[in-house]
Design a protein around this motif. Structure first.
Motif, mmCIF file in Angstrom:
data_model
loop_
_atom_site.group_PDB
_atom_site.id
_atom_site.type_symbol
_atom_site.label_atom_id
_atom_site.label_comp_id
_atom_site.label_asym_id
_atom_site.label_seq_id
_atom_site.Cartn_x
_atom_site.Cartn_y
_atom_site.Cartn_z
ATOM 1 N N VAL A 53 138.890 141.692 21.789
ATOM 2 C CA VAL A 53 137.893 142.472 22.213
ATOM 3 C C VAL A 53 137.291 143.978 21.976
ATOM 4 C CG1 VAL A 53 140.056 143.998 23.992
ATOM 5 C CG2 VAL A 53 137.688 143.642 24.556
ATOM 6 N N TYR A 54 136.590 144.134 21.054
ATOM 7 C CA TYR A 54 135.790 145.362 20.459
ATOM 8 C C TYR A 54 134.665 146.259 21.005
ATOM 9 C CZ TYR A 54 134.203 146.915 15.952
ATOM 10 O OH TYR A 54 133.501 146.841 14.635
ATOM 11 N N GLN A 55 135.474 147.489 20.789
ATOM 12 C CA GLN A 55 134.592 148.679 21.186
ATOM 13 C C GLN A 55 133.986 149.124 19.629
ATOM 14 O OE1 GLN A 55 131.944 150.496 22.582
ATOM 15 N NE2 GLN A 55 133.143 150.713 23.821
ATOM 16 N N GLY A 63 128.064 148.034 25.163
ATOM 17 C CA GLY A 63 129.120 147.391 25.999
ATOM 18 C C GLY A 63 130.324 146.236 24.508
ATOM 19 N N MET A 64 131.318 145.480 25.732
ATOM 20 C CA MET A 64 132.907 144.928 25.185
ATOM 21 C C MET A 64 132.070 144.228 24.519
ATOM 22 S SD MET A 64 134.726 147.423 24.746
ATOM 23 C CE MET A 64 136.540 146.985 24.718
ATOM 24 N N MET A 65 132.333 143.815 23.623
ATOM 25 C CA MET A 65 132.175 141.991 22.610
ATOM 26 C C MET A 65 133.470 141.466 22.282
ATOM 27 S SD MET A 65 128.911 142.697 22.281
ATOM 28 C CE MET A 65 128.598 141.252 20.529
ATOM 29 N N LEU A 66 133.874 140.676 22.687
ATOM 30 C CA LEU A 66 134.863 139.531 22.637
ATOM 31 C C LEU A 66 134.629 138.743 21.266
ATOM 32 C CD1 LEU A 66 134.587 138.150 26.235
ATOM 33 C CD2 LEU A 66 135.798 140.270 25.147
ATOM 34 N N GLY A 67 135.496 138.775 19.712
ATOM 35 C CA GLY A 67 134.738 138.748 18.817
ATOM 36 C C GLY A 67 136.196 137.865 17.998
ATOM 37 N N LEU A 68 136.140 136.469 17.201
ATOM 38 C CA LEU A 68 136.787 136.011 16.087
ATOM 39 C C LEU A 68 136.590 136.442 15.062
ATOM 40 C CD1 LEU A 68 135.324 132.570 16.865
ATOM 41 C CD2 LEU A 68 138.050 133.020 17.232
#
Length: 209
Positions: A97-99, A184-189
């Motif tokens: 979970v990436y800011q 916005g928060m990103m959900l990343g691999l």
């Protein structure tokens, strides 16, 4: 004065449920990359998505192997089914979970010696907190992040299919005031190091919360 054609995107409600099984070689528009991605690091459709790690970590401003989708709901669950994880010493891969490169929380898998183990790590500026999890019996592992307005919980599914959360990150620590400019928060691999890992499915869905 012909009629102006306007893209219809605005008129449709945002579809917050998202699933990708990587069965073909076209990335849905939901996916985004950081900065200047190297397309050779992302192979899809063969089966799954194969991520080739780089030396650029997700804490760097370089070109890490990272792709993500937006957090569209305050309360959500995202799962990544990982398999076939070829990691060398110190390599890691997982779900984040990436800011930004200084404010993020990961649940991932790392190699140490002969063993793969799961872990979570929070990074809030210069403060880093890591929790080591279980040693993995196989290279199939489902990573999970759940979030609501207060918290992000990070963990994985055990062999019985139960979700075990081992990290509870305060959502406000990743907010505008704490982390600076908010996009916005990103959900990343992600994958870092000289590794190669496969993701067979990613799903993001709204939950009650």
């Amino acid at each position: 004065g012909g009629m102006e054609i306007v893209p219809g995107v605005q008129s449709h409600p945002v579809k917050t449920y998202f699933e990708d099984r990587f069965e073909d070689d076209v990335f849905p528009l939901e996916w985004a990359w950081l900065r200047d991605p190297d397309p050779t690091k992302y192979q899809r459709g063969g089966p799954g998505l194969v991520l080739h790690g780089t030396e650029d970590a997700i804490t760097s401003t370089g070109r890490p192997t990272w792709l993500g989708v937006r957090q569209r709901d305050h309360a959500f669950r995202v799962e990544a089914e990982m398999s076939d994880m070829k990691l060398s010493e110190g390599d890691e891969a997982g779900l984040v979970v990436y800011q930004n490169h200084r404010f993020h929380a990961v649940v991932g898998v790392r190699r140490e010696g002969a063993q793969l183990y799961s872990f979570t790590r929070q990074r809030l500026g210069s403060v880093v907190e890591e929790t080591r999890g279980e040693v993995l019996a196989s290279s199939q592992h489902t990573l999970v992040i759940e979030g609501n307005r207060e918290h992000y919980k990070l963990g994985w599914r055990d062999a019985q299919g139960q979700t075990i959360f081992v990290c509870n990150a305060e959502a406000r620590m990743y907010s505008v005031e704490a982390a600076g400019k908010f996009t916005g928060m990103m959900l990343g691999l992600y994958a870092q190091g000289a590794c190669e890992v496969r993701c067979d499915r990613v799903v993001r869905q709204p939950i009650e919360g």
